[in-house]
Every structure is written in C-alpha cells, then in structure tokens.
Design an enzyme around this catalytic site. Structure first.
Site, short mmCIF file in Angstrom:
data_model
loop_
_atom_site.label_atom_id
_atom_site.label_comp_id
_atom_site.label_asym_id
_atom_site.label_seq_id
_atom_site.Cartn_x
_atom_site.Cartn_y
_atom_site.Cartn_z
N ALA A 18 0.80 -1.24 0.00
CA ALA A 18 0.00 0.00 0.00
C ALA A 18 0.83 1.28 0.00
O ALA A 18 0.26 2.38 0.07
CB ALA A 18 -1.02 0.03 1.15
N ALA A 19 2.16 1.17 -0.10
CA ALA A 19 2.97 2.40 -0.15
C ALA A 19 2.64 3.18 -1.42
O ALA A 19 2.47 4.41 -1.39
CB ALA A 19 4.45 2.06 -0.10
N GLY A 20 2.53 2.47 -2.54
CA GLY A 20 2.16 3.13 -3.80
C GLY A 20 0.77 3.73 -3.70
O GLY A 20 0.50 4.83 -4.20
N ASP A 21 -0.13 3.00 -3.03
CA ASP A 21 -1.52 3.50 -2.91
C ASP A 21 -1.56 4.79 -2.09
O ASP A 21 -2.26 5.75 -2.45
CB ASP A 21 -2.39 2.44 -2.23
CG ASP A 21 -2.45 1.16 -3.06
OD1 ASP A 21 -2.36 1.25 -4.29
OD2 ASP A 21 -2.58 0.08 -2.45
#
Ligand code: RIB
Length: 311
Positions: free
Chosen positions: A247-250
């Site tokens: 979820a870092a990209g999210d």
C-alpha cells in the site's frame, strides 16, 4: 472532493523470512486478514488525509465484502457507490511479506471483475462534484476507460496508477492527466528499458507523446521522477526502515490526489506524497498502515525519531 474508482480486496497476509521461489515451500510466521485492494487503499488513505472521498467499486454479497465496506465507512469514506454483486465473491489478495518488507501479491478479483461501465452511468452527479479522480487497473479496462471519460467530461483531474501492469491503448493515455507507474509498469507500458535514470526519462517522454500530460514514476527507496514536456525532476525518498511495503504506492497516489484537489502545486504534492509513502512502509498491512493527516503534519519530528532509533 476525491473520487476513487477501483478494487476492494481482503488481504490474506503471511509473514515469511523470504518470498518462496516457484515450487518452493517456505515456513512463514503469523497470518492476518487486513482490508486492502488498490482502490480501497487509495480511498481510505485519501480520507485519512482529510479529503472528502467517495469510492466506486464492487464487493460480493458476503461477510468479507461487508467488512471491507465497514472499514472504509469507519474512516469516513462515502461508500454509497460500492455495489454488492450477486454470484461473485469479494476479491481477495494472497500476500507474502518477507523480512525485508518486500511482498509478492496474487489477486483473485471476484466481484471487482464485475464492475461495468454501466455501473458508472448513474453516478455522474458525484463526478460533477469531484476535483480529482484516482483509478488503477484491478477492475475491467472498459470500466477504467469509462471512468476516465466521465472524469474528463466533468473537468476532473485524472490520476491513473497503472497497477497491476497491463498494456494500455492510446485512448486511455490521452484521457490521463497524471500517470504514476513504477519502473516495471513503465517498462511494460512504453515497451522500453527502464534500468537507468536516462532510460526511465526516455520511456516517460515516449508516454508523454502518447497523450499523457504528466508522469510521476515511483522508484521505491530511490524516490520518484516527475516528467513533463521539457521538465524532469528527481524527488529523493526519505530513508526509513521498511517493515512492509504493501500500500505504499496507494498512499503515495492518494496523497498526491488530496494535495492536488486542494490546489497545491505539483512539487508540493509530490513532497507530501513522498512523506506519506515513507510513513506507510514503516507499518504492517494495507489499510492498517495508512497515516492520518495529523501524523503527516508531524513528519519532521517523526523522521528525526526514526533516524535516532535506526542508529
Ligand atoms: O497495493 C496493495 C494492494 O494490492 C493490496 O492491498 C492488495 O489487495 C492488492 O490489491
């Protein structure tokens, strides 16, 4: 307002010393069920960062679907447009997170695959109110396209996070204001190599020619590169100890959307998104790792503390 069109998955997460190779079995440690899905994570992150946020997506008529809707609702996301599909289960993601914080994810999309362009047709009123729309590629491509068309028609800034990577046609590129691939996604979309900054720049410029207005290429611990016509800027990452990159990209994409929806210039939006992404990798899980606006406002103190703890 930020509108997110995309997937909701229940993440089934196992921690393991390393991600298994094909044919290998690895003994892992704890197992957790965590609300996830690229779309839902982006919506949850945007809402936690203080934006009025609406999510458009689909789950099955089952308990996992109910849990995913509740998780978003609890964090303030408008879930009125999350549909419950008959005869299809809620999407799930099987995730292995290794000790380095890296992960491997396989998604069974279930109800996400039944989100159709028709599902958007009654929802134009929400697009009329939105400033920025975020969309990814875990729902059918025709639906992605329909959402981009509807956003463009209503002067909503469009951010396409092209994950998981798949080839896209030129109409999609022409409807995207900001494309946010990582290096591997950029390689697939451009058909060009991306193993150096120069090659990334060339591949990015190739996509600009296809009609994308701006690119922000995320490079993990290396930061990101912002590319526009006649403009390239590298934004370094903050150096933090990653425990789980899920979820870092999210969260990066959501933070970008929240900042741009407020009218911030792109450079500020990228700095804000870089901070949010850094905070996300220091916690476990998808929606469980997304920071609140209050926490991001304290970033400098938090970062100093992190650096001291690492010494
Ligand atoms: O980007 C992370 C997400 O990808 C996970 O939450 C998983 O559900 C997959 O969609």
């Amino acid at each position: 307002m930020v509108i997110v069109v995309g997937s909701l998955n229940m993440d089934l997460v196992v921690r393991a010393p390393k991600i298994p190779r094909p044919g290998e079995t690895v003994l892992g440690s704890d197992f957790k069920q965590v609300p996830g899905g690229k779309g839902a994570n982006q919506a949850d992150a945007a809402s936690k960062l203080g934006a009025e946020t609406a999510m458009l997506g689909a789950v099955g008529k089952d308990s996992m679907g109910d849990q995913l809707i509740q998780a978003l609702k609890k964090d303030g996301v408008n879930v009125e447009m999350v549909l419950k599909k008959e005869n299809l289960p809620t999407g799930v993601a099987a995730i292995v997170v290794e000790d380095s914080g890296n992960n491997a994810i396989t998604v069974a999309p279930g109800a996400n695959s039944a989100l159709t362009p028709d599902d958007l047709s009654g929802m134009e009123k929400v697009f009329e109110k939105a400033k920025v729309m975020l969309v990814q590629l875990e729902t059918p491509i025709d639906t992605v396209k329909a959402s981009l068309r509807m956003a463009r028609k209503n002067n909503v800034t469009t951010i396409l996070n092209p994950a998981p990577a798949t080839e896209l046609d030129d109409e999609i590129f022409s409807l995207v204001d900001i494309l946010t691939p990582n290096e591997t996604e950029l390689e697939l979309l451009s058909g060009m190599e991306t193993d150096s900054i120069e090659k990334i720049e060339a591949a990015g410029k190739h996509l600009l020619k296809k009609g994308v207005s701006k690119l922000i290429i995320t490079l993990g611990s290396q930061g990101s590169i912002h590319i526009e016509k006649d403009f390239v800027k590298l934004h370094p990452a903050y150096s933090v100890k990653a425990v789980d990159t899920t979820a870092a990209g999210d969260s990066f994409n959501a933070a970008l959307a929240v900042s741009l929806a407020k009218g911030e210039p792109m450079e500020n939006a990228i700095t804000f998104a870089t901070k949010v992404g850094a905070m996300t990798v220091t916690k476990h899980g998808a929606q469980t790792s997304l920071p609140l606006m209050g926490e991001v406002l304290e970033f400098d103190a938090w970062y100093e503390k992190m650096k001291v703890e690492e010494r």
